[in-house]
Design an enzyme around this catalytic site. Structure first.
Site: not given
Length: 624
Positions: A335, A338, A370, A401-402
């Site tokens: 993404d 990021e 992400d 998902e981070r």
């Protein structure tokens, strides 16, 4: 006079009298006016006309029409205003169920959809067009639009008609579903334009909508036939069946496609409409047609084939429906959030680590998550073109998902944490992963206690069923992404990937998918990246059911599983309020939802939560 009366009553196409001709006339005028302005409300008026045409009883005012389908407050208010004006001009005792003699009865206009569908062949129309000019005051009658055989419009009409004849059919088709069903009936592709052109066979759908043969509604778009379109499609389909049985195919094609010449001239002059009747690749299309029928939508709609259904090896040519082993590569999608904004140094460090590890990645906008992986089709560059053609992309079932600890703390406080998990569950990918970066000693300076954050992480893993991976810093995050990319490349290297559609199959996988996943074999039935990213748009148009679910989830203690359980019984606020009205006492209303079971353990919602929902939707005035 009696002879004239007999002649008039002896017409073959005598229209049935409507008990509410005045309302019918006004709605027709509103629809035609909206159509001239290009407003989409014309379809709403058309639906109201159809409902009114089926209603057998006379209406005294527009308020009584509210019981009919597609009659809302707006249409009823407009009709009431017209009715009051009609009474002021003609007197309060003027009958409203009989039109005046000078007013044309409904259905006489050439482009009116109020008349029932007429079944007549094209040859009969031709004869009337040739001989009808003498008695019509010298005015030439416009020929009926009939799409040429094997054109895009022809294929769409026949596909919609055949779907409508299936017992228990839903009455409409989505775009991908319609393209798959119509492709065998058309000589041109619905997805790939011819060389030197930007138009496909799908471009003819705009003509069908303009001719009021097809209606487009909802988002995602749903396509269905109008009454005129149903009558025309029935004639086309019956002629198609006759050509399969009889030898005089050429003569019957001529009967079906008559009247096309005049409309072809109109289509060539209109924006976005091209002649779709010819094909430069007739032989190639015929050779490829068995493979083209192996589309994901056709398989899922016909027999629900899952990952075990391997495409036939008769042709090794790449096909939009599936990707053969060796014809694709695994790409990590990052993404763009990021890599930009916020702590620029920390985010650029992630990109540098991925480049240093030799990971093949692509930065793009992801509407949910992400990181994820796609299988991108390998496409050879075309000589003479600047860029290579865009290859098909299928999304693998893994999405990450981070979260840093400080970001996790902020998302819990403002409510994003629960919403993000809810959207990840609904995105259509079966393997959601939470990548949690520890902050070390910095966790003690956050707004929430560290024990609360740890509990949230554990709940994500145990209750929500996500896989949680803990890392110490950005470098370990890059290392995990590198290992996952190489693992997935190895896992899918010998797999034939088949495209499926969420519109038709939903989010859940088939039983065969689950069995192969238990054996360690990855799911090969994947959705395209375009469909995935569009379906994950945060602020897209939502249905009443979706808005109702989000409303319920704002209640403290009402999770996504509990909201889904309530929606199974009451899909809209109206249905819930109706159920409350049918209760005989306050105690019964408060306990209405208490016995609804939710989740895998099938626990009851309980009286406390049921009482809260009742107070929210049934308390008059502000809540104390």
């Amino acid at each position: 006079m009696p002879a004239q009366e007999a002649a008039r009553l002896g017409r073959k196409r005598a229209l049935p009298s409507c008990p509410n001709p005045l309302f019918l006339k006004w709605l027709t005028e509103l629809r035609d006016e909206a159509r001239e302005k290009g407003l989409k409300i014309q379809y709403t008026y058309q639906k109201a006309i159809s409902s009114l045409n089926k209603y057998p009883l006379p209406l005294q005012n527009a308020k009584e029409a509210k019981i009919l389908q597609n009659f809302g407050d707006g249409i009823c208010k407009i009709l009431d205003e017209k009715l009051q004006r009609y009474y002021r001009e003609n007197g309060p005792n003027t009958p409203i169920h009989v039109l005046s003699e000078e007013a044309p009865p409904p259905g006489i206009k050439a482009n009116n959809n109020l008349a029932p569908s007429k079944k007549k062949n094209a040859a009969g129309d031709q004869g009337k067009d040739k001989g009808g000019g003498r008695g019509g005051g010298g005015r030439k009658k416009k020929r009926e639009y009939v799409p040429q055989k094997r054109s895009g419009g022809y294929a769409v009409l026949v596909a919609l008609y055949r779907q409508s004849q299936i017992p228990g059919s839903k009455g409409y088709m989505f775009k991908m579903e319609l393209q798959a069903e119509a492709q065998p009936l058309c000589d041109k592709s619905f997805t790939v334009p011819d060389l030197g052109s930007k138009y496909t066979a799908w471009s003819s759908v705009s003509t069908l909508i303009q001719k009021n043969l097809v209606i487009k509604t909802h988002n995602p778009a749903r396509y269905s036939l109008t009454e005129d379109g149903l009558a025309l499609a029935e004639r086309l389909d019956s002629a198609e069946e006759r050509t399969k049985d009889g030898p005089e195919e050429r003569d019957k094609e001529k009967v079906i496609s008559e009247g096309e010449e005049e409309d072809d001239e109109e289509e060539e002059g209109g924006p976005g409409i091209v002649d779709l009747t010819g094909s430069d690749e007739g032989e190639e299309d015929k050779e490829d047609s068995p493979v083209e029928r192996l589309t994901c939508v056709a398989q899922s709609a016909a027999d629900g084939m899952g990952i075990s259904g391997k495409p036939q090896a008769a042709s090794r040519k790449p096909n939009p429906a599936y990707l053969l082993p060796g014809t694709y590569e695994i790409i990590l999608c990052v993404d763009f959030i990021e890599t930009t904004g916020g702590s620029q140094h920390r985010k650029q460090e992630l990109v540098k680590e991925l480049q240093r590890n030799g990971v093949n990645f692509d930065v793009r906008k992801l509407n949910v998550g992400d990181f994820l992986w796609v299988a991108r089709e390998k496409v050879e560059p075309v000589p003479g073109q600047l860029r290579a053609p865009t290859g098909k992309e299928l999304v693998l079932d893994y999405i990450i998902e981070r979260k840093r600890m400080d970001d996790l703390c902020g998302s819990i406080i403002d409510g994003r944490f629960r919403e993000q998990k809810f959207r990840l569950k609904r995105c259509g990918l079966r393997k959601p992963i939470y990548l949690v970066e520890e902050c070390g000693t910095a966790a003690s300076h956050l707004s929430l206690p560290e024990t609360t954050l740890q509990q949230a992480i554990i709940n994500t893993q145990v209750v929500d069923g996500f896989f949680v991976k803990r890392v110490q810093d950005v470098r370990e995050s890059a290392a995990y992404l590198t290992v996952m990319t190489r693992y997935l490349s190895k896992l899918y290297q010998n797999c034939t990937l088949i495209c499926r559609s969420r519109e038709l199959e939903g989010d859940g996988g088939s039983d065969e998918d689950e069995e192969e996943e238990e054996r360690g074999t990855p799911s090969c039935s994947l959705i395209s990246f375009a469909e995935f990213n569009y379906g994950a748009v945060k602020n897209k148009c939502q249905t009443v059911r979706e808005v109702f679910a989000r409303q319920l989830m704002q209640i403290s203690g009402l999770s996504g599983d509990k909201a889904a359980a309530i929606l199974e019984h009451y899909s809209t606020p109206h249905s819930l309020l109706t159920a409350y009205e049918q209760c005989t006492s306050e105690a019964e209303k408060e306990k209405l939802l208490s016995l609804i079971r939710y989740g895998k353990l099938k626990r009851n919602l309980g009286p406390a939560l049921s009482r809260t929902v009742y107070q929210l939707y049934c308390t008059q005035g502000s809540l104390s």
